[in-house]
Each structure stands twice: as structure tokens, then as C-alpha cells.
Scaffold this motif. Structure first.
Motif, PDB file in Angstrom:
ATOM      1  N   SER A   5       0.811  -1.221   0.000  1.00 41.37           N
ATOM      2  CA  SER A   5       0.000   0.000   0.000  1.00 41.37           C
ATOM      3  C   SER A   5       0.844   1.271   0.000  1.00 41.37           C
ATOM      4  CB  SER A   5      -0.965   0.000   1.186  1.00 41.37           C
ATOM      5  OG  SER A   5      -0.264  -0.072   2.410  1.00 41.37           O
ATOM      6  N   LYS A   6       2.050   1.228   0.563  1.00 39.92           N
ATOM      7  CA  LYS A   6       2.883   2.432   0.596  1.00 39.92           C
ATOM      8  C   LYS A   6       3.368   2.847  -0.794  1.00 39.92           C
ATOM      9  CE  LYS A   6       7.050  -0.135   1.886  1.00 39.92           C
ATOM     10  NZ  LYS A   6       8.040  -0.301   2.950  1.00 39.92           N
ATOM     11  N   TYR A   7       3.231   1.951  -1.780  1.00 40.11           N
ATOM     12  CA  TYR A   7       3.655   2.259  -3.150  1.00 40.11           C
ATOM     13  C   TYR A   7       2.504   2.749  -4.037  1.00 40.11           C
ATOM     14  CZ  TYR A   7       7.639  -0.515  -1.626  1.00 40.11           C
ATOM     15  OH  TYR A   7       8.712  -1.001  -0.928  1.00 40.11           O
ATOM     16  N   ILE A   8       1.291   2.709  -3.533  1.00 36.11           N
ATOM     17  CA  ILE A   8       0.123   3.097  -4.316  1.00 36.11           C
ATOM     18  C   ILE A   8      -0.134   4.597  -4.146  1.00 36.11           C
ATOM     19  CG2 ILE A   8      -2.348   2.701  -4.713  1.00 36.11           C
ATOM     20  CD1 ILE A   8      -0.563   0.250  -5.270  1.00 36.11           C
ATOM     21  N   GLY A   9      -0.365   5.277  -5.276  1.00 31.50           N
ATOM     22  CA  GLY A   9      -0.712   6.692  -5.225  1.00 31.50           C
ATOM     23  C   GLY A   9       0.464   7.653  -5.224  1.00 31.50           C
ATOM     24  N   ILE A  10       1.671   7.163  -5.482  1.00 23.31           N
ATOM     25  CA  ILE A  10       2.843   8.048  -5.552  1.00 23.31           C
ATOM     26  C   ILE A  10       2.740   8.860  -6.844  1.00 23.31           C
ATOM     27  CG2 ILE A  10       5.360   8.158  -5.765  1.00 23.31           C
ATOM     28  CD1 ILE A  10       5.462   5.509  -4.145  1.00 23.31           C
ATOM     29  N   PRO A  11       2.790  10.196  -6.757  1.00 16.97           N
ATOM     30  CA  PRO A  11       2.681  11.015  -7.970  1.00 16.97           C
ATOM     31  C   PRO A  11       3.845  10.779  -8.930  1.00 16.97           C
ATOM     32  CG  PRO A  11       2.355  12.357  -6.006  1.00 16.97           C
ATOM     33  CD  PRO A  11       2.844  11.012  -5.547  1.00 16.97           C
ATOM     34  N   TYR A  12       3.551  10.867 -10.228  1.00 14.77           N
ATOM     35  CA  TYR A  12       4.574  10.707 -11.255  1.00 14.77           C
ATOM     36  C   TYR A  12       5.456  11.950 -11.332  1.00 14.77           C
ATOM     37  CZ  TYR A  12       6.952  10.055 -15.653  1.00 14.77           C
ATOM     38  OH  TYR A  12       7.934   9.917 -16.589  1.00 14.77           O
TER      39      TYR A  12
END
Length: 140
Positions: A5-12
Motif C-alpha cells: 500500500s505504501k507504493y500506491i498513489g505516488i505522484p509521477y
């Protein structure tokens, strides 16, 4: 599957690899670094527009340091997936059950023309398999 979950939603953001922002290669580097897996997609050379001048550089690097497969059924957790969307190369991390973790730049279009979100996400196999080029299995 491990908690990702810590890798989900990281802005490009191009050429970044942190929890604040990352591109697709940076996301792989972050994931591999957190898991203490090496090599981690860092070939030590960085040029701003490397993907335009030398689009296959990453593939050559992966082929040198990983075991290449053309069969997506052979992929296991942590393997790298190289795939194309609209003739643009992307990488992702194979998770389980045909899912990969990846990210896309803003305005990247899917095969059907819809715009993909520009944050890290999980893609199901039906969304990446059409453009699957190769998988790269970690050498243990």
C-alpha cells in the motif's frame, strides 16, 4: 501478497524515486531498495531525455543483469515487466495473480484512448499483457 500500500498513489515525476514522487523506473528502484534486492535498475548513467535518444538502454541493462523471459506465465513476485502502451516503453513490478505495480506520466493514453492516472497503481493483466514485450526475472 506483501503489503504494498505504501507504493500506491505516488505522484509521477520523471527521474525521481521516492515516496513523494517517482517515474516507472524510479518506482522499481524504490521497491527493490526497500526489499534489499539488487541490482535495482540503476545503470549509473542519467540523461534527461535518455528514453528519446536511447529507448532500449533500459532493456539492454535488464537483459544483462536479469534472466529474460517472453512468457508472462513464468513471472514471479518482484520480477520486472517491460511493456508498451502506444509504442512507449514502461516497466512495472510483477506482484501476484497477473497484477503489476507501475506508474505513468501525465497524459499517457491507454490502448482505448482513455487517459491513465499519473500516480502509481496496480494494473491487472488484461491492461498490460497486450503490450507485454519481456519479463526480467531476478537472479537469485
Amino acid at each position: 501478497m506483501k503489503d504494498i500500500s505504501k507504493y500506491i498513489g505516488i505522484p509521477y515525476e520523471f527521474a525521481k524515486w521516492s515516496y513523494e514522487s517517482a517515474d516507472c523506473v524510479g518506482l522499481v528502484r524504490l521497491f527493490y531498495s526497500d526489499n534489499h534486492w539488487y541490482p535495482n535498475c540503476d545503470d549509473g548513467v542519467f540523461q534527461k531525455d535518455w528514453y528519446e535518444k536511447e529507448s532500449l538502454r533500459l532493456v539492454r541493462y535488464l537483459a544483462k543483469h536479469w534472466n529474460k523471459t517472453r512468457n508472462p506465465d513464468e513471472l514471479q513476485y518482484g520480477d520486472i515487466v517491460y511493456f508498451l502502451i502506444n509504442q512507449e516503453g514502461h516497466v512495472g513490478i510483477f506482484l501476484e495473480y497477473g497484477k503489476i505495480l507501475t506508474t505513468f506520466p501525465p497524459e499517457c493514453k491507454q490502448w482505448d484512448g482513455s487517459i491513465l492516472p499519473s500516480t502509481s497503481m496496480i494494473l491487472h493483466r488484461c491492461l498490460w499483457e497486450q503490450g507485454f514485450t519481456a519479463g526480467f526475472k531476478r537472479k537469485e
